[in-house]
Design an enzyme around this catalytic site. Structure first.
Site, PDB file in Angstrom:
ATOM      1  N   SER A   1       0.852  -1.187   0.000  1.00 36.44           N
ATOM      2  CA  SER A   1       0.000   0.000   0.000  1.00 36.44           C
ATOM      3  C   SER A   1       0.887   1.237   0.000  1.00 36.44           C
ATOM      4  O   SER A   1       2.121   1.139   0.087  1.00 36.44           O
ATOM      5  CB  SER A   1      -0.888   0.008   1.238  1.00 36.44           C
ATOM      6  N   LYS A   2       0.241   2.395  -0.042  1.00 34.05           N
ATOM      7  CA  LYS A   2       0.978   3.675  -0.071  1.00 34.05           C
ATOM      8  C   LYS A   2       1.887   3.833   1.147  1.00 34.05           C
ATOM      9  O   LYS A   2       2.825   4.629   1.121  1.00 34.05           O
ATOM     10  CB  LYS A   2      -0.023   4.832  -0.130  1.00 34.05           C
ATOM     11  N   ARG A   3       1.586   3.109   2.214  1.00 35.59           N
ATOM     12  CA  ARG A   3       2.435   3.202   3.400  1.00 35.59           C
ATOM     13  C   ARG A   3       3.840   2.682   3.086  1.00 35.59           C
ATOM     14  O   ARG A   3       4.813   3.074   3.703  1.00 35.59           O
ATOM     15  CB  ARG A   3       1.866   2.335   4.535  1.00 35.59           C
ATOM     16  N   HIS A   4       3.918   1.748   2.132  1.00 35.60           N
ATOM     17  CA  HIS A   4       5.220   1.142   1.819  1.00 35.60           C
ATOM     18  C   HIS A   4       5.986   1.909   0.755  1.00 35.60           C
ATOM     19  O   HIS A   4       7.190   2.073   0.851  1.00 35.60           O
ATOM     20  CB  HIS A   4       5.026  -0.296   1.308  1.00 35.60           C
TER      21      HIS A   4
END
Ligand code: GLU
Length: 472
Positions: free
Chosen positions: A241-244
């Site tokens: 996800s965008k967190r990564h």
């Protein structure tokens, strides 16, 4: 072999979808097959033309080519309704008039009784007259498929035998109350009509496959062969996800990744291969492709590895190719084109992504240099390092013929008189004159900056940097 890539246009092309597209292309090339592009836009509330265009242009940029399509599901609704009518007329599907409240009440009761939740099939018992009556009253309805309480099974090319209990599926909706077909129905009709032999898609669709098999069974059609590719996960093993990292391929394009590097990286992600021979075109990987080499477990996205691969591809570009590809990243650099070109070619090996060129050009623009001393704490601890720099500047001030050659001789002579390491000597000069630890080759950098400029900068650096005794 006939394959398809079937994105839903609800955003730009995601890393996971791009990987599915690339795997389809790979299998298609390996088997001399045909790849079909199908835009799954039946969900009007979420599909946009803008997303369709973004997906098409990103696929083109990646070099994913399709032999047929793009076909749009939104223009095939008549076809889906023909199949739905057939299922109703054969008693395999039925109209369901249950309201949201009724469905919620059903669920609450099931939860109380500790039985599995899902539609209980009550509308399948309505007589034809009752159905006709409700329709004439304009009551909203969906169409559901009767799913027999049998085992549903398929032999996945990657996962092996997968079994589902039909009892747990309940009667799935195949036509929404707004008259549009659901994803599962449209996919089955299209995969059949388009003669798809192999469905290669992400593992997140594995729970849809038994539903689709139930539809194939009801229609008396043979299902295609399935291959569900394990998901891509982040370093913490959760779904990417965008967190990564950036999850849209467009973002990689904007940063200056090369499509060839992305295609290479995603073709080999989760595919067992020779670790010493990783730079390969899709065509070369296709020569020995086998489904059995695809890992059954999720693959971890490794941005460092992708970036390394990108640098390898940048190094392989000819000077002209490099300039053509990097041009758009050079637009705002306040230097003459000739100079940018020179710096670009000199720094080819150091570019991890094409947009790095801005950072590399920064010291050549008339920006004020910011010497971030934290970067050189270790270097400044080296004995005589600043003395070396001072003496180098003194010699540079009286240097008559400033050239690449004379700079190199001056450096070597000074080094010969001193006991410091060549690497350290080069780094302190580089840092003092550019504020950076990475630059195009040192002497080219100094030469491009010019004699006066580097003298000024290096002296300024000496004034700003606290003397070693004070510092430590
Ligand atoms: N439209 C689906 C998606 O974008 C893919 C459907 C499929 O491959 O069966 O996830």
């Amino acid at each position: 072999m006939r394959l398809r890539f079937a994105p839903s246009p609800t955003g730009s092309l995601h890393v996971g979808s791009a990987r599915t597209a690339i795997m389809n292309q790979l299998v298609s090339v390996a088997n001399n097959g045909t790849l079909i592009l199908r835009i799954e836009d039946t969900d009007v509330s979420r599909s946009t033309e803008e997303s369709t265009n973004a997906i098409l242009s990103t696929l083109k940029w990646l070099g994913v080519s399709y032999g047929e399509g793009p076909f749009f599901q939104s223009s095939r609704e008549k076809l889906y309704s023909k199949y739905i009518k057939k299922l109703i007329s054969e008693g395999k599907a039925y109209c369901c008039f249950c309201t949201q409240e009724e469905l919620e009440e059903m669920r609450t009761k099931q939860l109380h009784k500790h039985i599995s939740t899902g539609y209980d099939g009550r509308c399948s018992k309505l007589s034809q007259e009752e159905v006709a009556e409700k329709i004439s009253q304009n009551l909203p309805y969906v169409v559901r498929l009767k799913i027999p309480p049998e085992k549903l099974m398929f032999n996945d090319l990657i996962k092996g035998i997968v079994e589902f209990d039909g009892k747990l599926l309940h009667d799935i909706i195949i036509l929404r109350s707004n008259g549009s077909p659901t994803y599962n129905l449209a996919v089955v009709v299209d995969d059949h009509e388009m003669n798809i032999s192999h469905v290669i898609r992400g593992e997140d669709h594995v729970s849809n496959t038994p539903k689709q098999i139930a539809i194939y069974n009801a229609l008396g059609l043979e299902a295609p062969i399935f291959a569900h590719i394990p998901l891509i996960i982040g370093a913490d093993r959760s779904k990417l996800s965008k967190r990564h990292c950036d999850t849209a391929i467009e973002d990689y394009q904007k940063k200056g990744f090369l499509p060839e590097a992305l295609v290479n990286y995603f073709s080999l992600l989760g595919y067992s291969h020779d670790a010493n021979n990783e730079i390969m075109t899709l065509e070369n990987i296709a020569k020995t492709f086998s489904f059995s080499s695809i890992s059954k477990s999720p693959s971890m996205f490794d941005l460092k590895k992708l970036t390394w691969m990108n640098n390898q591809y940048i190094r392989m570009l000819s000077d002209k190719e490099l300039y053509d590809k990097a041009k758009s990243f050079c637009k705002d650099i306040p230097l003459e084109e000739k100079k940018i070109k020179k710096i670009l070619l000199l720094s080819k090996d150091q570019l991890k992504v094409l947009s790095d060129i801005k950072e590399i050009c920064a010291p050549f623009c008339s920006y004020k240099i910011d010497w971030d001393q934290k970067k050189v704490v270790k270097l400044l601890k080296k004995e005589r390092i600043l003395d070396f720099l001072k003496e180098f500047i003194e010699k540079l001030e009286i240097l008559q013929d400033f050239s690449l050659n004379s700079l190199e001789i001056l450096f070597d002579t000074q080094l010969g008189l001193d006991s410091i390491k060549k690497r350290d000597a080069a780094q302190i000069i580089r840092f003092a004159s550019t504020g950076k630890l990475i630059s195009p080759p040192l002497f080219d950098t100094l030469y491009l900056l010019g004699q006066q400029e580097i003298i000024i900068r290096m002296n300024q650096f000496l004034q700003e940097v606290p003397c070693q005794e004070k510092m430590y």
